[in-house]
Write a protein that holds these residues in place. Structure first.
Motif, short mmCIF file in Angstrom:
data_model
loop_
_atom_site.label_atom_id
_atom_site.label_comp_id
_atom_site.label_asym_id
_atom_site.label_seq_id
_atom_site.Cartn_x
_atom_site.Cartn_y
_atom_site.Cartn_z
N SER A 166 0.81 -1.22 0.00
CA SER A 166 0.00 0.00 0.00
C SER A 166 0.84 1.27 0.00
CB SER A 166 -0.93 0.01 1.22
OG SER A 166 -1.77 -1.11 1.22
N TYR A 167 1.98 1.24 0.68
CA TYR A 167 2.81 2.45 0.78
C TYR A 167 4.23 2.05 1.18
CZ TYR A 167 4.24 7.21 1.97
OH TYR A 167 4.88 8.42 2.01
N ILE A 168 5.21 2.72 0.56
CA ILE A 168 6.62 2.51 0.92
C ILE A 168 7.14 3.78 1.55
CG2 ILE A 168 8.94 1.95 0.09
CD1 ILE A 168 7.64 0.57 -2.30
N LEU A 169 7.70 3.65 2.75
CA LEU A 169 8.25 4.80 3.47
C LEU A 169 9.77 4.67 3.53
CD1 LEU A 169 7.90 7.32 5.33
CD2 LEU A 169 7.78 5.72 7.24
N THR A 170 10.47 5.67 3.03
CA THR A 170 11.91 5.76 3.23
C THR A 170 12.16 6.57 4.49
OG1 THR A 170 12.34 5.65 0.85
CG2 THR A 170 14.11 6.49 2.25
N ILE A 171 12.78 5.95 5.47
CA ILE A 171 12.96 6.59 6.78
C ILE A 171 14.00 7.71 6.66
CG2 ILE A 171 13.59 6.24 9.19
CD1 ILE A 171 11.08 4.74 8.37
N PRO A 172 13.64 8.95 7.01
CA PRO A 172 14.65 10.02 7.06
C PRO A 172 15.60 9.78 8.24
CG PRO A 172 12.38 10.88 6.99
CD PRO A 172 12.30 9.40 7.32
N SER A 173 16.37 10.78 8.58
CA SER A 173 17.28 10.67 9.73
C SER A 173 16.52 10.92 11.03
CB SER A 173 18.44 11.66 9.58
OG SER A 173 19.21 11.34 8.45
#
Length: 551
Positions: A166-173
């Motif tokens: 459903s959704y891909i999240l790229t984790i920030p810092s």
């Protein structure tokens, strides 16, 4: 003309010398002293256990990585993270592709809803002035997907979803922590969570806080299957998957924790002592106190032993019941390397499990294998058998690591101090025989005799057997009551040969002394300043100990 020029040069030279002397004096003494002490006083405000630096050497100190927990909790918090309309009939639900993710890496979410649209919001859980969380993203609107029903393996009971991403999240810092993705449908407004941990694999911190997600999943009966008969349809499973949402608590009053596993509330039956959880309470207190803490799950404890080695102490919190052989081996190796262990709960390391691939995604460590009461069906006949750690053929009692091990549940009583070391009671009103009301339970541990010889019994707390269910070593974790007059639970501490401090509360409800989340909705307040100070003393001892110290 020549004489005037020479005089001017002499005056300039004098001024230069005076300026250099002033700069040198400022760099060596008062200003440098004031800067260092101001920094230390700032830390002292949040971290009472931090030692002031020695004034014997005022040379420039190396740059120190600031405590990100203090900085993080200075951000504005919000109560928007709370569910006001829980999805008690599965109107929206989801799960993550991983239990934890390192910063700057990707994690996927899988969401099921009949609504045409929904929003996803990410919150980091902490103190934040009492608000309890910080908003990390604005609401992200996404199209709803009605996902296919899960597949069930009849013989093993495995229930697993093979859903569309459903959704891909790229984790920030982002700062390491426990994160909740809040899902809200567009039409009905129903809500639930997806829980995950953000790690920081490169950073060394004082404490590593472990989220015990294998226990969360063991009790999770989404799809009508768990590792327990009482909340499974027909018969319990011996395989359970992380590729499925977390169900709601059996207690309707605890529905506001739906989707978060046992982080906020727990899956115990509603007639038990309480459906209030433990993990979030300790997290809130640690971050309020400003401790330098990083976060991981016990899947990381299983797969990445080097992660433990980067910290001064490892914290097992709440209900940490299900351990793989690698988890235990890695924790024991950490202790033997001088890393202190804090068991702020009870019933830890009770069942041995194995972790396996997901049949669908082929991702490692997404399936828990635990035959438990049906250990005779386990194809492994050696120490890999999924039975109690203390039972044959494993024969590794929990107290040989922890100091105590599980003995009973459905306990709700008081902790009574026995023979604690002086350092543990510093700045408290406690002494031998002092009572800490309401902090013994829900499950409790005691000394069985397999711990190191130098173990100290910090507390020895009576409870009536008639009010509890006591473990029978020859049978399962959930036996019928054994009614005698009185039994006892123990709190302990010992020093390993490496110098590591190993502390165990022997009680889950100790954590309720630290923070009042879930009170009064699910339980009475159990706040206790003396128990909080004991906890500070233990944590301070862990991070300040050296190889020659002993308790």
């Amino acid at each position: 003309m020549v004489k005037k020029l020479s005089k001017r040069k002499r005056l300039l030279n004098i001024e230069r010398r005076n300026l250099l002397k002033a700069l040198l004096a400022a760099s060596l003494t008062p200003l440098g002293t004031r800067i260092v002490r101001a920094t230390s006083q700032s830390q002292e405000k949040f971290h009472p256990q931090t030692k002031l630096p020695s004034p014997k050497n005022w040379l420039p100190e190396p740059e120190i990585d600031p405590n990100p927990i203090i900085q993080e909790n200075q951000n504005p918090g919000t109560t928007d993270w709370e569910l006001t309309n829980p999805a008690t009939k599965r109107e929206i639900e989801g799960y993550a592709s991983l239990t934890s993710v390192d910063r700057r890496h990707k994690i996927s979410f899988y969401v099921n809803t009949k609504d045409p649209h929904y929003t996803l919001e990410i919150f980091r859980m902490g103190w934040y002035g009492g608000a309890g969380a910080r908003r990390m993203t604005a609401a992200i609107e996404l199209p709803g997907i009605k996902q296919p029903p899960p597949l069930e393996h009849r013989s093993s009971g495995l229930v697993e979803c093979d859903w569309q991403e459903s959704y891909i999240l790229t984790i920030p810092s982002w700062t390491s922590g426990v994160y909740l993705a809040k899902l809200t449908t567009s039409q009905s407004g129903k809500q639930s969570y997806i829980i995950f941990v953000v790690r920081d694999d490169r950073r060394k911190s004082d404490f590593l806080f472990q989220l015990s997600v294998t226990t969360y999943q063991a009790y999770n009966n989404w799809g009508h299957k768990s590792l327990y008969r009482w909340n499974s349809r027909r018969i319990q499973a011996y395989l359970v998957s992380f590729n499925r949402p977390y169900a709601k608590s059996p207690n309707s009053k605890a529905a506001y924790g739906v989707g978060a596993g046992e982080f906020l509330t727990n899956f115990q039956p509603p007639h038990r002592v309480s459906n209030a959880g433990w993990d979030y309470n300790m997290l809130r207190w640690l971050e309020r106190e400003g401790y330098d803490v990083s976060y991981a799950t016990n899947i990381d404890t299983h797969s990445n032993p080097e992660l433990l080695w980067k910290h001064k102490a490892f914290l097992s919190v709440g209900h940490d019941e299900y351990w793989s052989a690698k988890m235990r081996d890695n924790v024991e190796k950490a202790r033997n390397k001088g890393i202190s262990l804090g068991f702020f709960g009870a019933n830890a390391c009770f069942w041995q499990i194995r972790l396996d691939l997901s049949p669908f995604s082929k991702v490692p460590d997404r399936t828990i294998v635990a035959y438990k009461e049906y250990a005779a069906l386990d194809p492994y006949r050696d120490r890999r058998r999924t039975t109690q750690w203390r039972n044959p053929p494993v024969n590794l009692p929990e107290d040989s690591l922890i100091g105590v091990m599980y003995t009973a549940f459905e306990v709700d009583a008081d902790i009574v101090m026995d023979d604690p070391p002086d350092w543990m009671l510093a700045k408290t009103h406690l002494k031998s025989g002092s009572v800490l009301p309401g902090l013994l339970g829900y499950e409790v541990d005691r000394i069985y005799g397999n711990a190191p010889d130098n173990i100290i019994r910090v507390a020895h707390s009576p409870y009536p057997d008639g009010d509890a269910t006591k473990l029978q070593l020859s049978n399962s974790h959930r036996d019928s009551p054994v009614k005698n007059r009185t039994s006892y639970a123990d709190m302990t501490v010992y020093t390993a040969e490496s110098g590591a401090i190993v502390f165990a509360t022997g009680s889950m409800q100790w954590i309720w002394a630290l923070d009042d989340y879930n009170a009064p909705q699910l339980r009475k307040s159990r706040l206790n300043e003396d128990a909080q100070q004991v906890t500070r003393n233990v944590l301070r001892r862990m991070i300040e100990r050296n190889i020659n110290n002993s308790v």
